[in-house]
Write a protein that holds these residues in place. Structure first.
Motif, PDB file in Angstrom:
ATOM      1  N   TYR A 129       0.947  -1.211  -0.025  1.00  0.00           N
ATOM      2  CA  TYR A 129       0.105   0.149  -0.025  1.00  0.00           C
ATOM      3  C   TYR A 129       1.033   1.490   0.052  1.00  0.00           C
ATOM      4  O   TYR A 129       0.660   2.237  -0.772  1.00  0.00           O
ATOM      5  CB  TYR A 129      -1.043  -0.094   0.977  1.00  0.00           C
ATOM      6  N   HIS A 130       2.074   1.353   0.969  1.00  0.00           N
ATOM      7  CA  HIS A 130       2.622   2.588   0.932  1.00  0.00           C
ATOM      8  C   HIS A 130       3.558   2.635  -0.008  1.00  0.00           C
ATOM      9  O   HIS A 130       3.997   3.745  -0.771  1.00  0.00           O
ATOM     10  CB  HIS A 130       3.593   2.367   2.339  1.00  0.00           C
ATOM     11  N   GLN A 131       4.317   1.463  -0.601  1.00  0.00           N
ATOM     12  CA  GLN A 131       5.538   1.516  -1.435  1.00  0.00           C
ATOM     13  C   GLN A 131       4.866   1.669  -3.065  1.00  0.00           C
ATOM     14  O   GLN A 131       5.639   2.358  -3.675  1.00  0.00           O
ATOM     15  CB  GLN A 131       6.420   0.339  -1.247  1.00  0.00           C
ATOM     16  N   CYS A 132       4.068   1.027  -3.128  1.00  0.00           N
ATOM     17  CA  CYS A 132       3.180   0.995  -4.587  1.00  0.00           C
ATOM     18  C   CYS A 132       2.205   2.044  -4.820  1.00  0.00           C
ATOM     19  O   CYS A 132       2.591   2.941  -5.770  1.00  0.00           O
ATOM     20  CB  CYS A 132       2.943  -0.326  -4.726  1.00  0.00           C
ATOM     21  N   VAL A 133       1.241   1.775  -4.094  1.00  0.00           N
ATOM     22  CA  VAL A 133       0.207   2.789  -4.309  1.00  0.00           C
ATOM     23  C   VAL A 133       0.167   4.118  -3.971  1.00  0.00           C
ATOM     24  O   VAL A 133       0.054   4.958  -4.975  1.00  0.00           O
ATOM     25  CB  VAL A 133      -1.117   1.873  -3.521  1.00  0.00           C
ATOM     26  N   GLU A 134       0.503   4.408  -2.999  1.00  0.00           N
ATOM     27  CA  GLU A 134       0.702   5.508  -2.372  1.00  0.00           C
ATOM     28  C   GLU A 134       2.047   6.347  -3.267  1.00  0.00           C
ATOM     29  O   GLU A 134       1.816   7.234  -3.616  1.00  0.00           O
ATOM     30  CB  GLU A 134       1.395   5.640  -0.949  1.00  0.00           C
ATOM     31  N   GLU A 135       3.023   5.581  -3.535  1.00  0.00           N
ATOM     32  CA  GLU A 135       4.136   6.086  -4.366  1.00  0.00           C
ATOM     33  C   GLU A 135       3.452   6.606  -5.876  1.00  0.00           C
ATOM     34  O   GLU A 135       4.065   7.438  -6.517  1.00  0.00           O
ATOM     35  CB  GLU A 135       5.351   5.131  -4.630  1.00  0.00           C
ATOM     36  N   PHE A 136       2.521   5.692  -6.383  1.00  0.00           N
ATOM     37  CA  PHE A 136       2.060   5.959  -7.473  1.00  0.00           C
ATOM     38  C   PHE A 136       1.225   7.287  -7.732  1.00  0.00           C
ATOM     39  O   PHE A 136       1.300   8.030  -8.587  1.00  0.00           O
ATOM     40  CB  PHE A 136       1.042   4.546  -8.065  1.00  0.00           C
ATOM     41  N   PHE A 137       0.465   7.524  -6.568  1.00  0.00           N
ATOM     42  CA  PHE A 137      -0.298   8.693  -6.685  1.00  0.00           C
ATOM     43  C   PHE A 137       0.452  10.052  -6.184  1.00  0.00           C
ATOM     44  O   PHE A 137      -0.055  11.068  -6.591  1.00  0.00           O
ATOM     45  CB  PHE A 137      -1.414   8.492  -5.703  1.00  0.00           C
ATOM     46  N   SER A 138       1.286   9.799  -5.375  1.00  0.00           N
ATOM     47  CA  SER A 138       2.163  10.870  -4.801  1.00  0.00           C
ATOM     48  C   SER A 138       3.610  10.681  -4.443  1.00  0.00           C
ATOM     49  O   SER A 138       3.965  10.202  -3.434  1.00  0.00           O
ATOM     50  CB  SER A 138       1.672  11.402  -3.648  1.00  0.00           C
ATOM     51  N   PRO A 139       4.489  10.535  -5.369  1.00  0.00           N
ATOM     52  CA  PRO A 139       5.967  10.144  -5.322  1.00  0.00           C
ATOM     53  C   PRO A 139       6.607  11.043  -4.452  1.00  0.00           C
ATOM     54  O   PRO A 139       6.237  12.447  -4.286  1.00  0.00           O
ATOM     55  CB  PRO A 139       6.465  10.178  -6.867  1.00  0.00           C
ATOM     56  N   LYS A 140       7.552  10.517  -3.576  1.00  0.00           N
ATOM     57  CA  LYS A 140       8.344  11.265  -2.649  1.00  0.00           C
ATOM     58  C   LYS A 140       8.997  12.523  -3.323  1.00  0.00           C
ATOM     59  O   LYS A 140       8.981  13.490  -2.302  1.00  0.00           O
ATOM     60  CB  LYS A 140       9.407  10.386  -2.130  1.00  0.00           C
ATOM     61  N   ASN A 141       9.470  12.623  -4.308  1.00  0.00           N
ATOM     62  CA  ASN A 141      10.059  13.861  -4.894  1.00  0.00           C
ATOM     63  C   ASN A 141       9.173  14.800  -5.584  1.00  0.00           C
ATOM     64  O   ASN A 141       9.445  15.730  -6.310  1.00  0.00           O
ATOM     65  CB  ASN A 141      11.229  13.559  -5.683  1.00  0.00           C
ATOM     66  N   ASP A 142       7.795  14.241  -5.334  1.00  0.00           N
ATOM     67  CA  ASP A 142       6.873  15.287  -5.931  1.00  0.00           C
ATOM     68  C   ASP A 142       6.954  15.540  -7.291  1.00  0.00           C
ATOM     69  O   ASP A 142       6.553  16.816  -7.976  1.00  0.00           O
ATOM     70  CB  ASP A 142       6.683  16.397  -5.352  1.00  0.00           C
ATOM     71  N   THR A 143       7.262  14.485  -8.285  1.00  0.00           N
ATOM     72  CA  THR A 143       7.380  14.880  -9.565  1.00  0.00           C
ATOM     73  C   THR A 143       5.881  14.882 -10.467  1.00  0.00           C
ATOM     74  O   THR A 143       5.544  15.832 -11.177  1.00  0.00           O
ATOM     75  CB  THR A 143       8.193  13.670 -10.462  1.00  0.00           C
ATOM     76  N   TRP A 144       4.999  14.189  -9.725  1.00  0.00           N
ATOM     77  CA  TRP A 144       3.772  14.549 -10.139  1.00  0.00           C
ATOM     78  C   TRP A 144       2.895  14.390  -8.871  1.00  0.00           C
ATOM     79  O   TRP A 144       3.391  14.178  -7.810  1.00  0.00           O
ATOM     80  CB  TRP A 144       3.178  13.378 -11.188  1.00  0.00           C
ATOM     81  N   PHE A 145       1.354  14.600  -8.963  1.00  0.00           N
ATOM     82  CA  PHE A 145       0.552  14.583  -7.978  1.00  0.00           C
ATOM     83  C   PHE A 145      -0.733  14.201  -8.190  1.00  0.00           C
ATOM     84  O   PHE A 145      -1.151  14.149  -9.347  1.00  0.00           O
ATOM     85  CB  PHE A 145       0.531  16.093  -7.175  1.00  0.00           C
ATOM     86  N   GLU A 146      -1.372  13.815  -7.047  1.00  0.00           N
ATOM     87  CA  GLU A 146      -2.967  13.235  -7.506  1.00  0.00           C
ATOM     88  C   GLU A 146      -3.717  14.632  -7.076  1.00  0.00           C
ATOM     89  O   GLU A 146      -3.786  15.348  -6.077  1.00  0.00           O
ATOM     90  CB  GLU A 146      -3.006  12.300  -6.413  1.00  0.00           C
ATOM     91  N   ASN A 147      -4.468  15.041  -8.070  1.00  0.00           N
ATOM     92  CA  ASN A 147      -5.679  16.105  -7.966  1.00  0.00           C
ATOM     93  C   ASN A 147      -6.866  15.527  -7.081  1.00  0.00           C
ATOM     94  O   ASN A 147      -7.770  14.465  -7.879  1.00  0.00           O
ATOM     95  CB  ASN A 147      -5.924  16.652  -9.437  1.00  0.00           C
ATOM     96  N   SER A 148      -7.112  15.805  -6.177  1.00  0.00           N
ATOM     97  CA  SER A 148      -8.165  15.264  -5.204  1.00  0.00           C
ATOM     98  C   SER A 148      -9.384  15.691  -5.659  1.00  0.00           C
ATOM     99  O   SER A 148     -10.609  14.859  -5.394  1.00  0.00           O
ATOM    100  CB  SER A 148      -7.927  15.439  -3.714  1.00  0.00           C
ATOM    101  N   ARG A 149      -9.483  16.819  -6.483  1.00  0.00           N
ATOM    102  CA  ARG A 149     -10.775  17.048  -6.885  1.00  0.00           C
ATOM    103  C   ARG A 149     -11.508  16.150  -8.174  1.00  0.00           C
ATOM    104  O   ARG A 149     -12.538  16.229  -8.607  1.00  0.00           O
ATOM    105  CB  ARG A 149     -10.934  18.303  -7.375  1.00  0.00           C
ATOM    106  N   SER A 150     -10.368  15.369  -8.809  1.00  0.00           N
ATOM    107  CA  SER A 150     -10.775  14.598  -9.972  1.00  0.00           C
ATOM    108  C   SER A 150     -11.878  13.421  -9.601  1.00  0.00           C
ATOM    109  O   SER A 150     -12.521  12.984 -10.668  1.00  0.00           O
ATOM    110  CB  SER A 150      -9.488  13.636 -10.489  1.00  0.00           C
ATOM    111  N   ALA A 151     -12.131  13.144  -8.326  1.00  0.00           N
ATOM    112  CA  ALA A 151     -13.093  12.350  -7.942  1.00  0.00           C
ATOM    113  C   ALA A 151     -14.639  12.830  -8.286  1.00  0.00           C
ATOM    114  O   ALA A 151     -15.488  12.192  -8.612  1.00  0.00           O
ATOM    115  CB  ALA A 151     -13.068  12.014  -6.324  1.00  0.00           C
TER     116      ALA A 151
END
Length: 162
Positions: free
Chosen positions: A90-112
């Motif tokens: 959950y932490h290494q794969c899923v959370e990293e997919f949506f919000s990588p540690k170095n912030d290269t991309w991010f999850e737009n929470s309004r997309s839902a």
């Protein structure tokens, strides 16, 4: 949760990770920074960061897949090890997919609310990168919903065991 439920979740996550690893490998085997630049002129350093994060995700997913295979094949089934592994995935794969540690991309929470894909890049990226994330996002979202239980349950167990 019972052993059968946790084992079923492990098998679902194993299948998800197997597919994800395959998609990431195919993309990375065919993609270079110069290829991305020829597809769409952009920030070379940013493209390097994006590819670096995708490589990290691939490694995390491969490690998770290996752990799932070991636990599923183990007899008797080790529920505690499975839950710990699902928490880590959950932490290494899923959370990293949506919000990588170095912030290269991010999850737009309004997309839902809009029904659009939630991954947003800080800078423009080629369509091949956008397509990669759009193709994987719904599967990652599904697994995130399935594994959110372990976020709270595993932490609670760790606190109670102290």
């Amino acid at each position: 949760m019972g052993n059968a439920i946790v084992k079923t979740q492990m098998e679902d996550v194993k299948n998800f990770l197997g597919n994800t690893v395959s998609v990431f490998e195919d993309f990375l085997n065919e993609t270079t920074v110069s290829g991305l630049l020829s597809e769409e002129q952009g920030n070379k350093d940013y493209y390097k960061q994006v590819l670096s994060n995708i490589r990290k995700l691939l490694v995390y997913c491969e490690e998770g897949l290996d752990a799932c295979n070991i636990i599923i094949l183990g007899e008797p089934f080790q529920k505690g090890a499975a839950e710990k592994t699902l928490f880590r995935i959950y932490h290494q794969c899923v959370e990293e997919f949506f919000s990588p540690k170095n912030d290269t991309w991010f999850e737009n929470s309004r997309s839902a609310y809009t029904g659009k894909n939630s991954i947003r890049f800080h800078e423009p990226v080629p369509h091949s990168v956008q397509n990669l994330f759009q193709g994987l996002e719904s599967d990652f979202q599904h697994i995130r919903e399935e594994l959110e239980y372990y976020e709270t349950d595993y932490r609670t167990k760790m606190i109670q065991s102290r």
